[in-house]
Design a protein around this motif. Structure first.
Motif, PDB file in Angstrom:
ATOM      1  N   VAL A  22       7.326  56.003 -10.846  1.00 49.69           N
ATOM      2  CA  VAL A  22       7.355  55.857 -12.642  1.00 49.69           C
ATOM      3  C   VAL A  22       8.157  56.922 -13.178  1.00 49.69           C
ATOM      4  N   ASP A  23       7.930  58.259 -13.607  1.00 48.45           N
ATOM      5  CA  ASP A  23       8.931  59.294 -13.964  1.00 48.45           C
ATOM      6  C   ASP A  23      10.122  59.218 -13.542  1.00 48.45           C
ATOM      7  N   VAL A  24      10.697  59.120 -12.329  1.00 48.97           N
ATOM      8  CA  VAL A  24      12.001  58.399 -11.302  1.00 48.97           C
ATOM      9  C   VAL A  24      12.305  57.126 -11.863  1.00 48.97           C
ATOM     10  N   GLU A  25      11.830  56.111 -11.963  1.00 47.34           N
ATOM     11  CA  GLU A  25      12.445  54.778 -12.649  1.00 47.34           C
ATOM     12  C   GLU A  25      12.501  55.316 -14.429  1.00 47.34           C
ATOM     13  N   GLU A  26      11.819  56.212 -15.215  1.00 46.14           N
ATOM     14  CA  GLU A  26      12.141  56.218 -16.518  1.00 46.14           C
ATOM     15  C   GLU A  26      13.308  56.802 -16.848  1.00 46.14           C
ATOM     16  N   ARG A  27      13.799  58.264 -15.952  1.00 45.17           N
ATOM     17  CA  ARG A  27      14.458  58.917 -15.659  1.00 45.17           C
ATOM     18  C   ARG A  27      16.363  57.918 -15.732  1.00 45.17           C
ATOM     19  N   LEU A  28      16.304  56.889 -14.885  1.00 46.26           N
ATOM     20  CA  LEU A  28      17.653  56.299 -14.289  1.00 46.26           C
ATOM     21  C   LEU A  28      17.699  55.532 -15.564  1.00 46.26           C
ATOM     22  N   HIS A  29      19.416  54.972 -14.787  1.00 45.74           N
ATOM     23  CA  HIS A  29      19.916  54.238 -16.032  1.00 45.74           C
ATOM     24  C   HIS A  29      19.278  52.785 -15.917  1.00 45.74           C
ATOM     25  N   PHE A  30      19.856  51.925 -17.168  1.00 37.69           N
ATOM     26  CA  PHE A  30      18.560  50.723 -16.606  1.00 37.69           C
ATOM     27  C   PHE A  30      19.166  49.880 -15.668  1.00 37.69           C
ATOM     28  N   TRP A  31      20.914  50.193 -15.036  1.00 40.37           N
ATOM     29  CA  TRP A  31      21.170  49.995 -13.564  1.00 40.37           C
ATOM     30  C   TRP A  31      21.017  50.305 -12.383  1.00 40.37           C
ATOM     31  N   GLN A  32      20.514  51.651 -12.357  1.00 37.04           N
ATOM     32  CA  GLN A  32      19.826  52.102 -11.403  1.00 37.04           C
ATOM     33  C   GLN A  32      18.199  52.181 -10.534  1.00 37.04           C
ATOM     34  N   ARG A  33      17.926  51.431 -12.127  1.00 39.83           N
ATOM     35  CA  ARG A  33      16.365  50.812 -11.820  1.00 39.83           C
ATOM     36  C   ARG A  33      16.164  49.606 -10.566  1.00 39.83           C
ATOM     37  N   LYS A  34      14.530  49.949  -9.580  1.00 37.21           N
ATOM     38  CA  LYS A  34      14.672  49.018  -9.101  1.00 37.21           C
ATOM     39  C   LYS A  34      14.534  46.766 -10.231  1.00 37.21           C
ATOM     40  N   GLN A  62      12.277  58.434  -0.454  1.00 40.00           N
ATOM     41  CA  GLN A  62      12.214  59.159   0.167  1.00 40.00           C
ATOM     42  C   GLN A  62      12.293  60.335   0.124  1.00 40.00           C
ATOM     43  N   LYS A  63      13.516  60.124  -0.640  1.00 42.53           N
ATOM     44  CA  LYS A  63      13.551  61.495  -1.315  1.00 42.53           C
ATOM     45  C   LYS A  63      12.828  62.140  -2.136  1.00 42.53           C
ATOM     46  N   LEU A  64      11.665  61.425  -3.252  1.00 43.02           N
ATOM     47  CA  LEU A  64      10.484  62.003  -3.765  1.00 43.02           C
ATOM     48  C   LEU A  64       9.112  62.347  -2.589  1.00 43.02           C
ATOM     49  N   ALA A  65       9.792  61.525  -1.169  1.00 39.26           N
ATOM     50  CA  ALA A  65       8.206  62.069  -0.429  1.00 39.26           C
ATOM     51  C   ALA A  65       9.125  63.503   0.698  1.00 39.26           C
ATOM     52  N   VAL A  66      10.194  63.860   0.033  1.00 40.57           N
ATOM     53  CA  VAL A  66      10.333  65.021   0.656  1.00 40.57           C
ATOM     54  C   VAL A  66      10.889  66.082  -0.040  1.00 40.57           C
ATOM     55  N   ARG A  67      10.464  66.089  -1.488  1.00 42.46           N
ATOM     56  CA  ARG A  67      10.753  66.415  -2.291  1.00 42.46           C
ATOM     57  C   ARG A  67       9.152  66.657  -2.177  1.00 42.46           C
ATOM     58  N   ASN A  68       8.707  65.651  -2.922  1.00 43.84           N
ATOM     59  CA  ASN A  68       7.112  66.251  -2.351  1.00 43.84           C
ATOM     60  C   ASN A  68       5.956  67.509  -1.438  1.00 43.84           C
ATOM     61  N   GLU A  69       6.815  66.839  -0.464  1.00 44.14           N
ATOM     62  CA  GLU A  69       6.860  67.752   0.841  1.00 44.14           C
ATOM     63  C   GLU A  69       7.493  69.113   1.246  1.00 44.14           C
ATOM     64  N   GLU A  70       8.144  69.306   0.161  1.00 45.70           N
ATOM     65  CA  GLU A  70       8.151  70.743   0.207  1.00 45.70           C
ATOM     66  C   GLU A  70       8.204  71.640  -1.154  1.00 45.70           C
ATOM     67  N   GLY A  71       7.229  70.617  -1.817  1.00 48.71           N
ATOM     68  CA  GLY A  71       6.482  71.837  -2.875  1.00 48.71           C
ATOM     69  C   GLY A  71       7.474  71.414  -4.150  1.00 48.71           C
ATOM     70  N   ILE A  72       8.373  70.798  -4.552  1.00 49.02           N
ATOM     71  CA  ILE A  72       9.445  70.487  -5.982  1.00 49.02           C
ATOM     72  C   ILE A  72       9.417  69.286  -6.134  1.00 49.02           C
ATOM     73  N   GLU A  73       8.627  69.716  -7.499  1.00 43.43           N
ATOM     74  CA  GLU A  73       8.429  68.904  -8.885  1.00 43.43           C
ATOM     75  C   GLU A  73       6.725  67.315  -7.764  1.00 43.43           C
ATOM     76  N   ALA A  74       5.956  68.153  -7.934  1.00 42.27           N
ATOM     77  CA  ALA A  74       4.946  67.281  -6.788  1.00 42.27           C
ATOM     78  C   ALA A  74       4.034  66.166  -7.788  1.00 42.27           C
ATOM     79  N   ASN A  75       4.523  66.733  -9.100  1.00 37.98           N
ATOM     80  CA  ASN A  75       3.261  65.773 -10.016  1.00 37.98           C
ATOM     81  C   ASN A  75       4.406  64.555 -10.299  1.00 37.98           C
ATOM     82  N   VAL A  76       5.867  64.305  -9.690  1.00 41.80           N
ATOM     83  CA  VAL A  76       6.193  63.543 -10.457  1.00 41.80           C
ATOM     84  C   VAL A  76       6.075  62.240  -9.635  1.00 41.80           C
ATOM     85  N   THR A  77       6.059  61.094 -10.718  1.00 42.20           N
ATOM     86  CA  THR A  77       5.540  59.681 -10.160  1.00 42.20           C
ATOM     87  C   THR A  77       6.513  59.741  -9.699  1.00 42.20           C
TER      88      THR A  77
END
Length: 268
Positions: free
Chosen positions: A215-227, A198-213
Motif C-alpha cells: 500500500v505504501d509503495v502504491e501511494e508513492r507511485l504516480h497515478f498512472w504507475q499504480r496497478k 519482487q523489488k519489495l521482496a528483495v528489499r525485505n530480504e536485504e533488510g532495507i525498508e522492511a516495514n514498507v507494505t
C-alpha cells in the motif's frame, strides 16, 4: 558286541567332548590394576555434517569417561566430516571483465586446516559437460581458482577433486560450468526485470525498508504507475461508451415520437 558298546559309549561322550574344550579355550581375562583407573576421552555427541557432499564440518562433544562410566570435563570442538563424494554440476554466468573465484572447499573448512588433503583441477575448455574423457589437466596448486579479469577464453567446465593424502581416495568431486558473455550482447542487470512486488521482496530480504507494505509503495507511485490505473481506464471507458449509447437511444426515441406527432397532426 564290543564294537557296538564302544560306539554307544563314544556317542554318549561326544557332548562332553565338545563342551569341555570350549570352556577351557577361553581363559578368564583380568584387567591390570593400573588400567582400572585410566580415564578415556570419548566423543559422546556430534552434529550433522555442514555439507551434503564432500568435505564439511561438524561439532563434536568430547568428555572424559571414568571407569565408573561418569562423564566429566566435557568440551566442544570442530572436526572434519565427509558425506557423499559427488557434488554434481554448478552453472555460472559471468560477464567479460568481472572477477570470478571457483572454490573447491568452503572457507570455514579451509580455515580449520586441510593438511591431510590434496586438490587437483581439470578443465574442458569451451564446453559445459560432465564427461570425464573431455577433461585435461589444469595446473592450479590451491583449493580455489581466481580469474581477474574473466576472459571469453576462460569459459568451460572446471572439475575439482579433493583426495585424502593417506589413502588417495576421492572424497569430493565438483564441476563448475562457466559461461562467459560479452556485456554488449546481454544485459545482466537483474533489477531491471523485476516487478514492484519482487523489488519489495528483495528489499525485505536485504533488510532495507522492511516495514514498507505494498500500500505504501502504491501511494508513492504516480497515478498512472499504480496497478489500479488500467482498471480505472477500463471503468471510465465503459462509462463513456454507456453514456454515448444511452444518449443515442434517447435521441432516436425522441425523433420517433416527433415523427409520430407530425403524422397525427396531418391526419387531423
Amino acid at each position: 558286541m564290543k564294537t557296538f558298546r564302544g560306539g554307544c559309549i563314544l556317542g554318549m561322550m561326544l557332548p562332553w567332548l565338545f563342551c569341555l574344550p570350549l570352556a577351557a579355550s577361553f581363559p578368564k581375562v583380568t584387567i591390570p590394576a593400573e588400567l582400572q583407573s585410566v580415564e578415556a576421552h570419548v566423543a559422546v555427541n556430534a552434529t550433522s555434517c555442514s555439507v551434503t557432499c564432500g568435505l564439511g564440518l561438524q561439532v563434536e562433544e568430547t568428555c572424559e569417561i571414568t571407569p565408573a562410566g561418569e562423564r566429566k570435563n566435557c568440551s566442544m570442538r570442530r572436526s572434519h566430516c565427509t558425506t557423499t563424494w559427488g557434488c554434481g554440476l554448478q552453472h555460472l554466468t559471468i560477464p567479460v571483465g568481472k572477477p570470478m573465484v571457483l572454490s573447491c572447499l568452503t572457507s570455514d573448512v579451509i580455515d580449520l586446516g586441510v593438511r591431510g588433503y590434496s586438490c587437483t583441477w581439470k578443465v574442458a575448455p569451451g564446453l559445459i559437460t560432465m564427461n570425464d574423457v573431455l577433461f585435461a589437466p589444469f595446473r592450479n596448486p590451491g583449493f580455489a581458482v581466481a580469474f581477474s579479469p574473466t576472459k571469453e577464453s576462460d569459459a568451460g567446465t572446471y572439475r575439482c577433486d579433493v583426495r585424502m593424502l593417506k589413502t588417495f581416495r576421492v572424497i569430493k568431486r565438483i564441476y563448475f560450468g562457466v559461461r562467459v558473455i560479452r556485456n554488449d550482447l546481454v544485459d545482466l542487470d537483474f533489477g531491471k526485470s523485476l516487478t514492484r512486488e519482487q523489488k519489495l521482496a528483495v528489499r525485505n530480504e536485504e533488510g532495507i525498508e522492511a516495514n514498507v507494505t505494498l500500500v505504501d509503495v502504491e501511494e508513492r507511485l504516480h497515478f498512472w504507475q499504480r496497478k489500479s490505473f488500467p482498471r480505472s481506464l477500463i471503468g471510465i471507458g465503459s462509462g463513456l461508451v454507456g453514456i454515448v449509447v444511452v444518449s443515442i437511444a434517447l435521441r432516436c426515441l425522441q425523433e420517433r415520437l416527433r415523427s409520430r406527432g407530425a403524422e397525427n397532426q396531418t391526419q387531423f
